[in-house]
Design a protein around this motif. Structure first.
Motif, PDB file in Angstrom:
ATOM      1  N   UNK A  68      12.004  -6.589 -12.816  1.00 43.01           N
ATOM      2  CA  UNK A  68      12.471  -6.351 -14.185  1.00 43.01           C
ATOM      3  C   UNK A  68      12.295  -7.618 -15.014  1.00 43.01           C
ATOM      4  N   UNK A  69      11.912  -7.454 -16.266  1.00 45.72           N
ATOM      5  CA  UNK A  69      11.630  -8.593 -17.135  1.00 45.72           C
ATOM      6  C   UNK A  69      12.907  -9.100 -17.789  1.00 45.72           C
ATOM      7  N   UNK A  70      12.969 -10.423 -17.974  1.00 44.86           N
ATOM      8  CA  UNK A  70      14.109 -11.034 -18.628  1.00 44.86           C
ATOM      9  C   UNK A  70      13.873 -11.156 -20.130  1.00 44.86           C
ATOM     10  N   UNK A  71      14.988 -11.227 -20.861  1.00 47.07           N
ATOM     11  CA  UNK A  71      14.988 -11.587 -22.275  1.00 47.07           C
ATOM     12  C   UNK A  71      15.681 -12.940 -22.381  1.00 47.07           C
ATOM     13  N   UNK A  72      15.092 -13.849 -23.139  1.00 48.58           N
ATOM     14  CA  UNK A  72      15.725 -15.142 -23.377  1.00 48.58           C
ATOM     15  C   UNK A  72      15.928 -15.318 -24.880  1.00 48.58           C
ATOM     16  N   UNK A  73      16.550 -16.431 -25.240  1.00 47.21           N
ATOM     17  CA  UNK A  73      16.801 -16.667 -26.662  1.00 47.21           C
ATOM     18  C   UNK A  73      17.068 -18.148 -26.894  1.00 47.21           C
ATOM     19  N   UNK A  74      16.711 -18.617 -28.086  1.00 52.68           N
ATOM     20  CA  UNK A  74      16.970 -19.994 -28.466  1.00 52.68           C
ATOM     21  C   UNK A  74      18.400 -20.115 -28.978  1.00 52.68           C
ATOM     22  N   UNK A  75      19.113 -21.138 -28.514  1.00 51.04           N
ATOM     23  CA  UNK A  75      20.533 -21.279 -28.859  1.00 51.04           C
ATOM     24  C   UNK A  75      20.749 -21.461 -30.357  1.00 51.04           C
ATOM     25  N   UNK A  76      19.840 -22.163 -31.027  1.00 51.44           N
ATOM     26  CA  UNK A  76      19.997 -22.349 -32.473  1.00 51.44           C
ATOM     27  C   UNK A  76      19.823 -21.030 -33.217  1.00 51.44           C
ATOM     28  N   UNK A  77      18.907 -20.185 -32.727  1.00 56.53           N
ATOM     29  CA  UNK A  77      18.721 -18.867 -33.337  1.00 56.53           C
ATOM     30  C   UNK A  77      19.935 -17.983 -33.088  1.00 56.53           C
ATOM     31  N   UNK A  78      20.525 -18.080 -31.897  1.00 57.09           N
ATOM     32  CA  UNK A  78      21.746 -17.325 -31.592  1.00 57.09           C
ATOM     33  C   UNK A  78      22.878 -17.749 -32.514  1.00 57.09           C
TER      34      UNK A  78
END
Length: 505
Positions: A292-302
């Motif tokens: 299964x593929x992961x989703x990540x995110x940039x903390x500044x965008x969050x």
């Protein structure tokens, strides 16, 4: 999905209860009784709000049943809802279930695993430590899948603006079966559940957008009066399939929430998109299977999206009255036609629209198509198989001619043309026509605008146009539906609708 829909229903029901003090108190008791069917969620991560202050509610959609271990449960979606008496919108923000996080005490995994490992308590702790450090959850609502079909059927189903063909057959894949055609139509019970849960060719972000659209359609269709009249049945269904925190088992807690709901009764739902980055799928080292593929995110965008989510949407200021200038007859005639179409980002392709119209051989209504299309879009054509729908789906659904059944069974001619911008990202939009002169989707326009001689009806959600409609001289409705994530600009939506052209036969 169900939890979003249930929340919208409960919020509007609560608002209806506030029409009189007596009705409000009766409604509080009804809701308190309904919520007491299941035992309350125990969590040290909940901070009860002060009276009158804004509230943030965490909605969890799961297959968990009261009394069973969380390790045997799955959560589909996590939704944050912000209620603020100073805001003109109800703000919602979905957290992708595939988001890669470090779960306290368990290590790296997808965020939905936190629910299995420790229930709502660990899930909130994981969200705060990995995603939104300043989050303060005031209430939790955990709704299981079992009540969704009952709720949808209880309100008489939901007319939904389906963007493309949804098809899957369990003979070919491990995903649940589904077969929903494109176009504006009534979705009931199991079919509605399949539609909002569909994930076979979608990302979490696309599915979240579809679920939020479903809430908006239900909220617009099922008004306060109907909710109030049917409140006992809805509350019993809700109470049977939902668990809430201890604060919502008390009269004081419910009244505190109801005060905010009353101020938000006429507010629109504003959606905030999580800044997800989709990582490539990895392969198993021993079995060779795809993981299964992961989703990540940039903390500044969050941080940025959370700040916008928490910020109240200002109410529009009243415009001062000014003297009406005198306008010549020639200028009035020019103004009555409105401005010309802004063609930025659009491409002229009347031949493709005419070909779509020609394929509608059994339709008994005039066919209009947009002369202008979003510049990257192409029509879905069944014979060309250029818009994937899944193995074994059959043919004959692009374009689609069909009959819409009204609330009392009356038949209305209809057609749907589907356009694809990027199928991988779930970016489809539609051209719809119907003889139905009062579809619920078009009941409450955000505004109107005259462009190139056409009076257009505008429908917005959070500032982005979701639909732009035009009513023909015969009283038939034609409209453009934006993609699920509203990726087409407002100017382009208006331009396409203003270019509606009658097909020749």
């Amino acid at each position: 999905m169900a939890w979003r829909f249930v929340l919208a229903g409960v919020l509007i029901t609560a608002a209806a209860a506030g029409t009189t003090a007596v009705a409000g108190l009766l409604q509080v008791k009804d809701l308190a009784d309904a919520l007491s069917i299941q035992r309350p969620i125990q969590s040290d991560q909940i901070q009860l709000p002060s009276p009158g202050k804004p509230q943030t509610i965490l909605i969890i959609g799961s297959d968990h049943r009261a009394g069973e271990a969380f390790r045997d449960s799955n959560t589909d979606t996590m939704l944050l809802v912000r209620l603020n008496s100073h805001s003109s919108t109800i703000n919602v923000l979905s957290i992708p279930r595939d988001l890669q996080v470090t779960i306290p005490g368990f290590g790296s995994a997808k965020i939905n695993s936190a629910y299995q490992d420790g229930g709502p308590n660990l899930l909130i702790k994981t969200i705060r430590q990995n995603v939104f450090p300043t989050l303060r959850v005031n209430h939790i609502v955990d709704v299981n899948f079992g009540g969704f079909t009952d709720l949808v059927n209880a309100i008489g189903c939901v007319y939904s603006d389906v963007d493309h063909r949804y098809y899957n057959n369990t003979l070919y894949t491990n995903y649940s079966s589904i077969d929903v055609q494109p176009g504006y139509q009534k979705l009931c019970g199991t079919q509605a559940l399949e539609f909002v849960r569909f994930r076979h060719t979608d990302s979490d972000i696309t599915r979240n957008a579809r679920q939020q659209d479903f809430v908006r359609w239900a909220k617009d269709q099922y008004g306060v009066d109907r909710l109030f009249n049917n409140r006992i049945r809805l509350l019993r269904i809700f109470g049977k399939h939902a668990q809430t925190d201890k604060g919502l088992h008390s009269t004081d807690g419910l009244i505190n929430l109801f005060n905010l709901v009353l101020n938000a009764a006429g507010n629109t739902i504003r959606q905030f998109q999580f800044p997800a980055v989709f990582e490539p799928c990895s392969s198993g080292t021993t079995t060779g299977t795809t993981q299964a593929c992961f989703v990540t995110s940039d903390s500044s965008a969050e941080h940025a999206v959370f700040s916008r989510f928490m910020t109240p949407t200002p109410r529009p200021k009243a415009q001062p009255r000014t003297a009406t200038p005198r306008i010549s007859s020639a200028s009035k005639r020019k103004l009555s036609k409105g401005p010309r179409i802004n063609t930025r980002g659009l491409a002229s392709n009347p031949a493709a629209g005419q070909a779509q119209a020609a394929a509608l051989t059994k339709l008994k209504m005039p066919v209009y198509y947009p002369r202008l299309l979003q510049s990257q879009a192409t029509y879905c054509v069944s014979t060309a198989e250029n818009c994937p729908v899944g193995e074994g789906a059959g043919a004959g659904f692009y374009p689609r001619e069909y009959v819409i059944r009204g609330p009392h069974g009356a038949p209305y001619q209809a057609y749907r043309m589907t356009l694809s911008i990027n199928p991988v990202l779930g970016q489809y939009y539609g051209v719809q026509g119907t003889t139905w002169n009062s579809p619920p989707l078009l009941a409450s326009p955000s505004g109107t605008k005259v462009v190139s001689g056409k009076k257009l009806y505008l429908y917005a959600d959070g500032g982005r146009l979701t639909n732009v409609a035009w009513k023909s001289p015969r009283g038939y409705w034609y409209w453009i539906s934006n993609t699920l994530q509203s990726t087409i600009t407002n100017t382009q939506m208006v331009g396409m609708a203003a270019s509606f052209t009658l097909a020749t036969h």
